[in-house]
Motif scaffolding. Structure first.
Motif, PDB file in Angstrom:
ATOM      1  N   THR A 171      11.869 -28.546 -21.620  1.00 29.65           N
ATOM      2  CA  THR A 171      11.702 -27.599 -22.714  1.00 29.65           C
ATOM      3  C   THR A 171      10.537 -28.092 -23.553  1.00 29.65           C
ATOM      4  O   THR A 171      10.510 -29.263 -23.962  1.00 29.65           O
ATOM      5  CB  THR A 171      12.968 -27.512 -23.583  1.00 29.65           C
ATOM      6  N   PHE A 172       9.572 -27.218 -23.792  1.00 31.41           N
ATOM      7  CA  PHE A 172       8.379 -27.591 -24.543  1.00 31.41           C
ATOM      8  C   PHE A 172       8.391 -26.927 -25.919  1.00 31.41           C
ATOM      9  O   PHE A 172       8.649 -25.733 -26.031  1.00 31.41           O
ATOM     10  CB  PHE A 172       7.118 -27.178 -23.783  1.00 31.41           C
ATOM     11  N   ILE A 173       8.109 -27.719 -26.943  1.00 30.48           N
ATOM     12  CA  ILE A 173       8.001 -27.191 -28.296  1.00 30.48           C
ATOM     13  C   ILE A 173       6.539 -26.853 -28.559  1.00 30.48           C
ATOM     14  O   ILE A 173       5.660 -27.715 -28.446  1.00 30.48           O
ATOM     15  CB  ILE A 173       8.523 -28.198 -29.331  1.00 30.48           C
ATOM     16  N   LEU A 174       6.292 -25.600 -28.893  1.00 28.02           N
ATOM     17  CA  LEU A 174       4.944 -25.107 -29.156  1.00 28.02           C
ATOM     18  C   LEU A 174       4.967 -24.171 -30.356  1.00 28.02           C
ATOM     19  O   LEU A 174       6.033 -23.669 -30.738  1.00 28.02           O
ATOM     20  CB  LEU A 174       4.414 -24.356 -27.930  1.00 28.02           C
ATOM     21  N   HIS A 219       7.747 -25.138 -39.369  1.00 25.78           N
ATOM     22  CA  HIS A 219       6.588 -25.377 -38.503  1.00 25.78           C
ATOM     23  C   HIS A 219       6.185 -24.179 -37.641  1.00 25.78           C
ATOM     24  O   HIS A 219       5.185 -24.244 -36.922  1.00 25.78           O
ATOM     25  CB  HIS A 219       6.874 -26.576 -37.589  1.00 25.78           C
ATOM     26  N   ASP A 220       6.962 -23.093 -37.702  1.00 21.02           N
ATOM     27  CA  ASP A 220       6.690 -21.907 -36.881  1.00 21.02           C
ATOM     28  C   ASP A 220       6.613 -22.246 -35.396  1.00 21.02           C
ATOM     29  O   ASP A 220       5.783 -21.710 -34.651  1.00 21.02           O
ATOM     30  CB  ASP A 220       5.384 -21.228 -37.320  1.00 21.02           C
ATOM     31  N   THR A 221       7.465 -23.161 -34.967  1.00 21.66           N
ATOM     32  CA  THR A 221       7.502 -23.554 -33.559  1.00 21.66           C
ATOM     33  C   THR A 221       8.708 -22.942 -32.857  1.00 21.66           C
ATOM     34  O   THR A 221       9.656 -22.465 -33.483  1.00 21.66           O
ATOM     35  CB  THR A 221       7.557 -25.086 -33.425  1.00 21.66           C
ATOM     36  N   ILE A 222       8.659 -22.991 -31.534  1.00 23.47           N
ATOM     37  CA  ILE A 222       9.746 -22.473 -30.705  1.00 23.47           C
ATOM     38  C   ILE A 222       9.815 -23.295 -29.421  1.00 23.47           C
ATOM     39  O   ILE A 222       8.785 -23.768 -28.934  1.00 23.47           O
ATOM     40  CB  ILE A 222       9.528 -20.970 -30.371  1.00 23.47           C
ATOM     41  N   THR A 268       1.519 -31.917 -31.333  1.00 27.09           N
ATOM     42  CA  THR A 268       0.710 -33.001 -31.900  1.00 27.09           C
ATOM     43  C   THR A 268      -0.396 -33.377 -30.927  1.00 27.09           C
ATOM     44  O   THR A 268      -0.469 -32.862 -29.810  1.00 27.09           O
ATOM     45  CB  THR A 268       1.590 -34.222 -32.200  1.00 27.09           C
ATOM     46  N   ASP A 269      -1.256 -34.308 -31.341  1.00 24.24           N
ATOM     47  CA  ASP A 269      -2.392 -34.705 -30.509  1.00 24.24           C
ATOM     48  C   ASP A 269      -1.945 -35.289 -29.165  1.00 24.24           C
ATOM     49  O   ASP A 269      -2.624 -35.120 -28.152  1.00 24.24           O
ATOM     50  CB  ASP A 269      -3.268 -35.726 -31.247  1.00 24.24           C
ATOM     51  N   THR A 270      -0.847 -36.001 -29.184  1.00 23.82           N
ATOM     52  CA  THR A 270      -0.280 -36.527 -27.937  1.00 23.82           C
ATOM     53  C   THR A 270       1.163 -36.049 -27.813  1.00 23.82           C
ATOM     54  O   THR A 270       1.868 -35.920 -28.823  1.00 23.82           O
ATOM     55  CB  THR A 270      -0.299 -38.071 -27.926  1.00 23.82           C
ATOM     56  N   PRO A 271       1.630 -35.773 -26.590  1.00 24.90           N
ATOM     57  CA  PRO A 271       3.003 -35.297 -26.404  1.00 24.90           C
ATOM     58  C   PRO A 271       4.029 -36.302 -26.925  1.00 24.90           C
ATOM     59  O   PRO A 271       3.829 -37.516 -26.809  1.00 24.90           O
ATOM     60  CB  PRO A 271       3.118 -35.142 -24.883  1.00 24.90           C
ATOM     61  N   VAL A 330      -1.213 -21.817 -26.845  1.00 23.00           N
ATOM     62  CA  VAL A 330      -1.453 -22.887 -25.877  1.00 23.00           C
ATOM     63  C   VAL A 330      -2.953 -23.162 -25.767  1.00 23.00           C
ATOM     64  O   VAL A 330      -3.728 -22.263 -25.422  1.00 23.00           O
ATOM     65  CB  VAL A 330      -0.898 -22.495 -24.486  1.00 23.00           C
ATOM     66  N   ASP A 331      -3.348 -24.409 -26.056  1.00 22.60           N
ATOM     67  CA  ASP A 331      -4.752 -24.773 -25.874  1.00 22.60           C
ATOM     68  C   ASP A 331      -4.941 -25.394 -24.486  1.00 22.60           C
ATOM     69  O   ASP A 331      -3.987 -25.506 -23.709  1.00 22.60           O
ATOM     70  CB  ASP A 331      -5.248 -25.702 -26.992  1.00 22.60           C
TER      71      ASP A 331
END
Length: 207
Positions: A98-101, A116-119, A189-192, A81-82
């Protein structure tokens, strides 16, 4: 045959919460209420339980599951998380999102998106879930209780018990839940990007 616990939706009974967590730790699959819909859950480290969960829903092994976290601190152990992502998360948790990160090394490799190694992660606003997570001390691996071939999730505890009593280990009756799953937002991505429109308001993600 599944056990059936009637747990108070606002003041969960500690004894029943502890018993439910014991079932999770022993490899059980449970049904529990959230602030969106009823959900299926199991222990994050139990591959066999995860396979059973997918089987209940009629899904293949490649389907992405969600980590249900107690708070942002716990979410931060399992997701990268940035500062920009943190602001969005802080403004919308707990809640029906639900957030994909991108996942961290704390996430079992088998649970990450293969490319993408996301969850998917979420912090629900529901006393029963919060009590379960506090007692468990780690996320619950989860999926909406939407059965194969059906358009809406199961929402009545008596029906859930009747239909799933031989497929799961515990049904928690926390009262009727909604029929609308969470809003899913991709924050990688740069924008949600809103991937699925659901219960959570999307205004802040569409500016």
């Amino acid at each position: 045959m599944a056990q059936f616990f009637n747990i108070h939706a606002e003041n969960p009974q500690p004894r029943l919460i502890q018993q439910a967590v014991d079932i999770l730790k022993r490899g059980g699959v449970i049904v529990y209420p959230t602030d969106s819909c009823y959900a299926l859950g199991c222990h994050i480290g139990d591959k066999e339980a995860a396979m059973r969960l997918l089987s209940v829903r009629g899904l293949d092994t490649g389907h992405d599951l969600t980590l249900i976290c107690r708070d942002l601190s716990e979410l931060g152990r399992y997701a990268q998380v940035d500062n920009t992502q943190f602001r969005f998360l802080k403004a919308h948790t707990p809640g029906a999102y639900t957030f994909i990160l991108r996942g961290t090394r704390e996430v079992p490799k088998r649970l990450l998106h293969k490319k993408h190694d996301t969850i998917g992660l979420r912090v629900p606003d529901h006393p029963i879930v919060q009590a379960l997570l506090a007692e468990l001390g780690e996320p619950i691996l989860s999926s909406t209780l939407l059965l194969d071939g059906e358009d809406v999730p199961l929402t009545e505890p008596w029906e859930i018990r009747e239909r799933l009593e031989h497929l799961v280990d515990l049904v928690i009756d926390g009262g009727a839940c909604g029929l609308t799953p969470t809003t899913v937002v991709d924050l990688t991505t740069d924008t949600p990007v809103v991937v699925r429109f659901g219960r959570g308001d999307t205004t802040d993600f569409e500016a």
